[in-house]
Design an enzyme around this catalytic site. Structure first.
Site, short mmCIF file in Angstrom:
data_model
loop_
_atom_site.label_atom_id
_atom_site.label_comp_id
_atom_site.label_asym_id
_atom_site.label_seq_id
_atom_site.Cartn_x
_atom_site.Cartn_y
_atom_site.Cartn_z
N THR A 147 54.54 79.18 174.74
CA THR A 147 55.89 78.77 175.09
C THR A 147 55.93 78.26 176.53
OG1 THR A 147 58.05 79.69 175.75
CG2 THR A 147 56.30 81.26 175.32
N SER A 182 60.11 87.18 180.36
CA SER A 182 60.45 88.42 179.61
C SER A 182 59.17 89.07 179.11
CB SER A 182 61.33 88.07 178.41
OG SER A 182 60.54 87.40 177.43
N TYR A 184 58.42 89.40 176.07
CA TYR A 184 57.94 88.47 175.04
C TYR A 184 57.11 87.35 175.67
CZ TYR A 184 58.23 83.99 172.66
OH TYR A 184 57.93 82.75 172.16
N HIS A 185 57.66 86.69 176.70
CA HIS A 185 56.91 85.60 177.33
C HIS A 185 55.60 86.12 177.93
CE1 HIS A 185 61.05 83.83 177.32
NE2 HIS A 185 60.39 82.77 176.94
N LYS A 188 52.82 86.21 175.47
CA LYS A 188 52.20 84.89 175.26
C LYS A 188 51.22 84.57 176.39
CE LYS A 188 54.70 83.24 171.65
NZ LYS A 188 54.14 82.66 170.41
#
Lengths: 407, 407
Positions: A147, A182, A184-185, A188
């Site tokens: 992302t 975040s 989540y990021h 990644k």
């Protein structure tokens, strides 16, 4: 020549399902893989897609009937090393497209349990996959969805994965520094480092696609039948700002901009996601190469997107108001942002730019399903970056003292 | 004024135990925390310390008897979120020193199970800690042990955690790019990103110490009694190149250099680890600050270290041979390496540089325990970066067809 075999991991998701259809139609042998956990997460936070999504069995059967092509559906959990090994050993795919991750930043910020499960799901799933590829399909091309949010908002131009740094009279091409938004990021970013290592040390080949925010409710293939539909989310957990604005416009509520709205990100049409990934498959990374593309076509600030939706509605004589609400996230609301996205254009990408027509068609599509809109989930962010989940997170039936604004 | 409370996580390890003693002696209230998993890992790969290490209960009791000071010993598993929350809530420490990670690169490269358990142990343990600090001790200073191996070997000078990048006419101070050497080093990179985020978004304060390779068999405190001893490893899993060379010199075997031996790294004396961390505690990071120090005092190549050991022995009339063996790791064997390490000097560090005297005293210490040396574990790397564990990994009793070279 036999058709190339592509395993699409996360094939039950918004992009994974559309990708499976897209590749099947183009003659690839598609192994569609998922463990259906996204459906569980949606139920958990009461954020189901606006229009109902058929089961994988129904989708695949409908596709066979319409296209006379077979998508091979496999329920596999990447968190399970043995299942992952077996999957790769059974099919020895030419390429793997890896969407199979918990995809929501707010979901990862609910609390410790959700931060940890996001990182565990994403990082260990990818690790299991890397070892399975190294053992059973070392020449397979791994196409991994990353992302743009891995980069954050640096005060310099964002390059595509690597940057040549001049420093104290010397120079090296190094991984572009990351300031992820975040947990989540962060997952990644961790994935990217693990994959880069597997390419460098084991000679695997990978393309890491740092994708922008995807918009659009359908592709050519998903539009063929309602049972081939892919998901659309407008809520604050799995939705995007543009989906929220289209939904708010459709039901006549104010467009809710987080803070000042200067947050600028890259965006692309779902049809361009299909095209980008197909281009990456057709020209794979070299053995040992960790290739990074920034996969988006245009930059917008959140306030610009709200303005676009407002203008489109005005063309139809409809007035739309914009409300700035407290930002649930910790992020810069005014910042420099210039992200490169040349490499997919060089491979031949012909972008679909965001047009008034597309925006209006998205809003019209929402209007057709407006009965299902949950006004509370639409108007109230349910997770903040400093406090985690708030009272809006829980299912509508359990909300305590919150007026259920059914539209 | 009450003595500051410091929780030492990983207090049963080589550095954690020495640190607990060092701080206790200086008047800190020390909570010594461990789950004893390092002892399990050592047993698993048949790589126990050269000289026996007492139990935590014995060590703490002996220290009380000798010093009249109390180290509070708690068996807590950081992988357990509830235990971690309880630990921080109970003690609300002024500082946490976090050594509690799986510390071996080769261990993480054994196979998928060990790569995954290393990342899970290290990343989830640190995540649990971050959430516990944010909830129960948001002003606590987190001192986290990282490693110089996070940076790898870039072709530019390595700065301390952050680098100011000039690019296309703009400039920003960004995290220094990382090219980690193994799944273990990757886990530390993941930790660094997660901690940086917690500082940026929650306002926690942290010092990330990218430490070089530590040498030395004892500190002032561990030398006071054999039950206060800390661990010494010479094997290929938990040992270091310098420990291996000292042990090989002590037992009269050739010094085994991996490949050409140009691999250059930062090194420091265990007494300087004590001093560095104490300096970091005395001048904590500011709220919201993610501070990074490169914690080492000198750079050496592996071949230089072997040469130093050879020279020291020659001074005593002893001949030592050097054997170049196939490199089990995938790494550059000739490369540029210039890593900055100014910030701890600026805080007042007075380095103990590697001297002939110290080397000779290390070798003499090994000679006293030479009966316990396992010649196979000493001479044969048991894990390769491309093939994982080989037949040398298993316990001596189970080795099949491998001559047990007891020295």
């Amino acid at each position: 020549m036999m058709a190339p075999t592509v395993a699409v991991l996360g094939a039950d998701g918004y992009l994974g399902w559309a990708m499976s259809l897209h590749l099947s139609r183009r003659g690839y042998r598609v192994i569609a893989v998922d463990n259906l956990s996204k459906r569980q997460w949606e139920t958990e936070v009461s954020a189901t897609p606006l229009a109902p999504i058929s089961s994988m069995e129904t989708r695949v059967a409908r596709w066979r009937e319409i296209s006379e092509r077979t998508i091979e559906w496999r329920n596999v959990d990447l968190r399970d090393a043995d299942q992952t090994q077996q999957l790769i050993a059974d099919h020895r795919p030419d390429a793997v497209i890896h969407f199979a991750e918990q995809p929501s930043a707010p979901y990862s910020m609910i609390d410790l349990e959700h931060a940890a499960s996001t990182q565990l799901n994403n990082v260990l799933g990818t690790l299991n996959l890397l070892f399975a590829l190294n053992e059973h399909a070392p020449d397979c091309h791994l196409v991994k969805l990353g992302t743009m949010g891995e980069y954050g908002c640096p005060n310099i131009d964002i390059e595509e994965g690597w940057i040549t740094i001049q420093h104290n009279g010397r120079s090296d091409r190094l991984p572009f520094p990351k300031l992820p938004h975040s947990f989540y990021h962060l997952s990644k970013v961790h994935d990217s480092h693990n994959i880069m290592f597997a390419c460098r040390v084991w000679g695997l080949r990978a393309t890491d696609l740092n994708q922008g925010v995807v918009y659009g409710v359908q592709t050519e293939e998903t539009a063929l039948h309602e049972e081939l539909r892919t998901s659309f989310h407008y809520d604050s957990i799995f939705g995007t700002a543009l989906n929220r604005f289209c939904t708010q416009a459709a039901v006549g509520l104010p467009l809710t901009v987080y803070g000042r709205g200067g947050q600028t990100r890259g965006y692309l049409d779902i049809r361009d996601t299909m095209a980008c990934i197909t281009l990456a498959l057709e020209k794979p990374a070299e053995p040992g190469e960790f290739r990074v593309f920034n996969q988006f076509t245009e930059q917008f600030s959140v306030a610009e997107l709200a303005g676009l939706v407002q203008r489109v509605r005005a063309e139809y004589g409809l007035e739309t108001s914009i409300a700035h609400i407290p930002n649930p996230r910790v992020e810069l609301e005014e910042h420099y942002y210039n992200a490169k996205h040349q490499r997919l254009l060089d491979l031949g990408l012909q972008p679909h730019l965001l047009s008034d027509t597309l925006l209006e068609s998205m809003i019209q599509w929402v209007e057709q399903h407006a009965d299902g809109v949950d006004g509370v989930a639409l108007q109230h962010p349910s997770v903040t970056w400093t406090g985690g989940a708030n009272r809006y997170l829980h299912p509508a039936s359990e909300r305590d003292g919150v007026a259920a604004v059914r539209v």
